[in-house]
Structure formats: structure tokens, C-alpha cells
Write a protein that holds these residues in place. Sequence first.
Motif, short mmCIF file in Angstrom:
data_model
loop_
_atom_site.label_atom_id
_atom_site.label_comp_id
_atom_site.label_asym_id
_atom_site.label_seq_id
_atom_site.Cartn_x
_atom_site.Cartn_y
_atom_site.Cartn_z
N SER A 2 0.83 -1.21 0.00
CA SER A 2 0.00 0.00 0.00
C SER A 2 0.86 1.25 0.00
O SER A 2 1.93 1.30 0.61
CB SER A 2 -0.91 0.00 1.23
OG SER A 2 -1.77 -1.11 1.20
N ILE A 3 0.36 2.28 -0.67
CA ILE A 3 1.07 3.56 -0.80
C ILE A 3 0.61 4.52 0.29
O ILE A 3 -0.60 4.64 0.54
CB ILE A 3 0.82 4.18 -2.18
CG1 ILE A 3 1.28 3.22 -3.29
CG2 ILE A 3 1.51 5.53 -2.32
CD1 ILE A 3 0.83 3.63 -4.68
N ILE A 4 1.55 5.20 0.91
CA ILE A 4 1.20 6.27 1.85
C ILE A 4 1.10 7.56 1.06
O ILE A 4 2.10 8.09 0.58
CB ILE A 4 2.24 6.41 2.98
CG1 ILE A 4 2.39 5.09 3.74
CG2 ILE A 4 1.82 7.52 3.94
CD1 ILE A 4 3.48 5.11 4.80
N LEU A 5 -0.10 8.06 0.93
CA LEU A 5 -0.37 9.28 0.14
C LEU A 5 -0.73 10.43 1.06
O LEU A 5 -1.45 10.25 2.04
CB LEU A 5 -1.52 9.03 -0.85
CG LEU A 5 -2.12 10.25 -1.56
CD1 LEU A 5 -1.11 10.86 -2.52
CD2 LEU A 5 -3.41 9.87 -2.28
N ASN A 6 -0.26 11.60 0.71
CA ASN A 6 -0.70 12.82 1.40
C ASN A 6 -1.12 13.83 0.34
O ASN A 6 -0.35 14.14 -0.58
CB ASN A 6 0.42 13.40 2.27
CG ASN A 6 -0.12 14.30 3.37
OD1 ASN A 6 -0.97 15.15 3.13
ND2 ASN A 6 0.37 14.11 4.58
N LEU A 89 6.81 20.37 1.89
CA LEU A 89 8.03 20.08 2.65
C LEU A 89 7.72 19.60 4.07
O LEU A 89 8.52 18.87 4.66
CB LEU A 89 8.92 21.33 2.70
CG LEU A 89 9.43 21.82 1.34
CD1 LEU A 89 10.42 22.96 1.53
CD2 LEU A 89 10.06 20.69 0.53
N THR A 90 6.58 19.99 4.61
CA THR A 90 6.21 19.57 5.96
C THR A 90 5.82 18.09 6.00
O THR A 90 6.15 17.38 6.95
CB THR A 90 5.05 20.42 6.50
OG1 THR A 90 5.44 21.80 6.53
CG2 THR A 90 4.66 20.00 7.91
N VAL A 91 5.14 17.61 4.97
CA VAL A 91 4.63 16.22 4.99
C VAL A 91 5.53 15.24 4.26
O VAL A 91 5.25 14.04 4.25
CB VAL A 91 3.21 16.16 4.37
CG1 VAL A 91 2.29 17.16 5.05
CG2 VAL A 91 3.23 16.41 2.86
N LYS A 92 6.61 15.70 3.65
CA LYS A 92 7.41 14.84 2.77
C LYS A 92 8.00 13.63 3.49
O LYS A 92 8.19 12.57 2.87
CB LYS A 92 8.54 15.64 2.09
CG LYS A 92 9.63 16.13 3.01
CD LYS A 92 10.71 16.85 2.22
CE LYS A 92 11.73 17.51 3.09
NZ LYS A 92 12.37 16.65 4.09
N ASP A 93 8.28 13.74 4.79
CA ASP A 93 8.89 12.62 5.51
C ASP A 93 7.87 11.57 5.95
O ASP A 93 8.25 10.49 6.41
CB ASP A 93 9.63 13.14 6.75
CG ASP A 93 10.82 14.01 6.36
OD1 ASP A 93 11.43 13.74 5.32
OD2 ASP A 93 11.12 14.97 7.11
N ASP A 94 6.59 11.89 5.84
CA ASP A 94 5.54 10.98 6.31
C ASP A 94 4.73 10.35 5.19
O ASP A 94 3.66 9.79 5.43
CB ASP A 94 4.58 11.74 7.25
CG ASP A 94 5.30 12.33 8.44
OD1 ASP A 94 6.18 11.64 9.01
OD2 ASP A 94 4.99 13.47 8.82
#
Length: 335
Positions: A2-6, A89-94
Motif C-alpha cells: 500500500s502507498i502512503i499518500l498525502n 516540505l512539511t509532509v514529505k517525511d511521512d
Amino acid sequence: MSIILNIVIPCYNEQEVLPETASRLLYKIDGMIKFGILSSKSRITFVNDGSKDDTWRIIRELHKKNPIISGINLSINRGHQYALLAGLLTVKDDADVVISMDADLQDDIDAIDEMLLKYQQGCDVVYGVRSSRDTDSWFKKKTAELYYRLMNVLGAKTIYNHADYRLLSKRALIRLDEFQEVNLFLRGIIPLIGYKTDIVYYERKSRFAGKSKYPLTKMMEFAWEGITSFSTRPIRMISAFGGFIFLFSLLMLVYILVRYFTGKTIVGWASVAVSVWAIGGLLLLSIGIVGEYIGKIYLETKKRPRYFIESYLKDFEQEEKEEFTCKIEKTREIS
């Protein structure tokens, strides 16, 4: 797997459309989680760009009702591009991938499926491109065409009919974070990242509610920002035109000498007046263009922060703990 999408959505005074946008995106995300396409860690992140209405209050309420919805609140209004960058840039690590889109529901949500398919096929950047401009007025359609042509002629390479509806992989976001310019134009920066890219075509719809945040004047400012941030061609054009004027002046010198030696030295005032006004106007225009570039250099050398995040609603349980801790601290201060 599964892909983690934001999904990152910049918002400025979007109280009319925000509940509907959240509802449709939640329906989309929930369905893809149930089918195993997306991970349960996938999120929707609304970025409040210093809105003057109830946008942030609505984002907070949506976050409390459903933990899939996150919220970022900028300290002041910084503009669409900065709000979008702050979210990315805030969500890129999650997240494995991040999709950016506008809050007005003009971007087709169903195009997300094809974007994710392109990502699974190895693409790091997938551009959402309008298949037509049937929903635009004749004036907006023509000015948009002129805008893209002008951008390409002046050296700022962009994707035709693409706004900010796109997918970026985590490694593309890491590369994006290395660009540090203050004069931000993401439509020009992202093509510079490279990596494998592809395009998804979709039919852009009419705005669901509210008013457009990009009137003609703001679109012109945005276009000028893109040109001056990504191309030195206007300055080169000034240099080329200066060379042309110099060559023309040599021809005029020959013309004047011929008239002098043939005894025809009386010259009409019209040619002199027109020359003075034309060259004077061109000089002022040239100085203005050069000054624009110098101003941008001035801003870049200051290295000021591009945005400040006042609060980030990421984890509801964590938020409750922080509020509870604040209440305890206040109680201790009173006692």
C-alpha cells in the motif's frame, strides 16, 4: 504494498468550499484504503495561508472529526506558492507520494487513480494537465495561451495547461527541498528536478463555490514572477536591442554626413522629437527591467525564511495531550 499518500491543499478564504472538498476527498481516500491501494497512514493536509474568514476554524473541526485530515496554519498570508511549498516540505517525511491540488474542486479528483498508477510504473513526477479550456471565457482562454507561449519564448519552460495539480514522489520532494530561492515559482522549479515524469489529462470543472483568488492583475504578477525568476532573456533582449540602436545610430551618422556635404542641413523637428521620446521610453523600460532583477537578487541575498508555520494539526491524540498539558501548566500558575 500500500502507498502512503498525502494530498496537500493550499487554502485562502475557502470557507464556502472547504467542507465539500473534505467530504469528496475523504470518500476517495477511504475507498482506496479499503481496496488496499493506499495505506491507512494516508492523509489530507489543508494549508491555511493566513485566511481572513473561518477557513482555519473549519480545518480544525474537520481534523477533530476525522484524523485522516491534517492542518497547517501559516503565521501570515504568504501567497499560494509559499503555502503549497510549506505543505509539501512539511509532509514529505511521512508519505511515499504527495499530490497537490487546489481547494476549489476544479481539479478532477478521479485523476488521482491514474497518477498513482503512473507512480507505480516508476514516475517520480506526474503532471495533471487540462485536456481543454471549455469552462474558461474567451478572454481567459486567449490570455492563458499567450501566457504559456510568452513563458516559453522568454526561457521559463513550463508544462502547457498545467497549474499545480501534480504528484511528487518522496525523492522528488527531497530534491525540491534543495532549491532555496525566495522568489518562488514551482511550475518552473519542478521540471528542473528531472527524474521520470509523465502527464495525466483531465477535464477541469467550474469552481464549486467562492470566488477565484487569481484575477487578471494577480495572474499578470504571477507570470512576471515566473519570467524574472527563471530567465535572463529579457536582459539579453535589452542588450540585443541596444546593439541594434547602436548600429542604427551609425547609419544615422552616415545619413547626417551625406546631408551635410550635399548642403541639406535643415532637418525636421518631428524626427528629432520622436527619436528622443522613443529612446527615452526604451531607456526607462530597460532600467525598470534591470531594476526588477536587481531587486530579486537583493531579496535572495537576505536569505529570509520563506514561511513560518504557526501550528500543525498532525495527530489528534498528540494535540489533546498538548492541550491537556497547557491546562495543567495554567492551573499550576494560578495556584
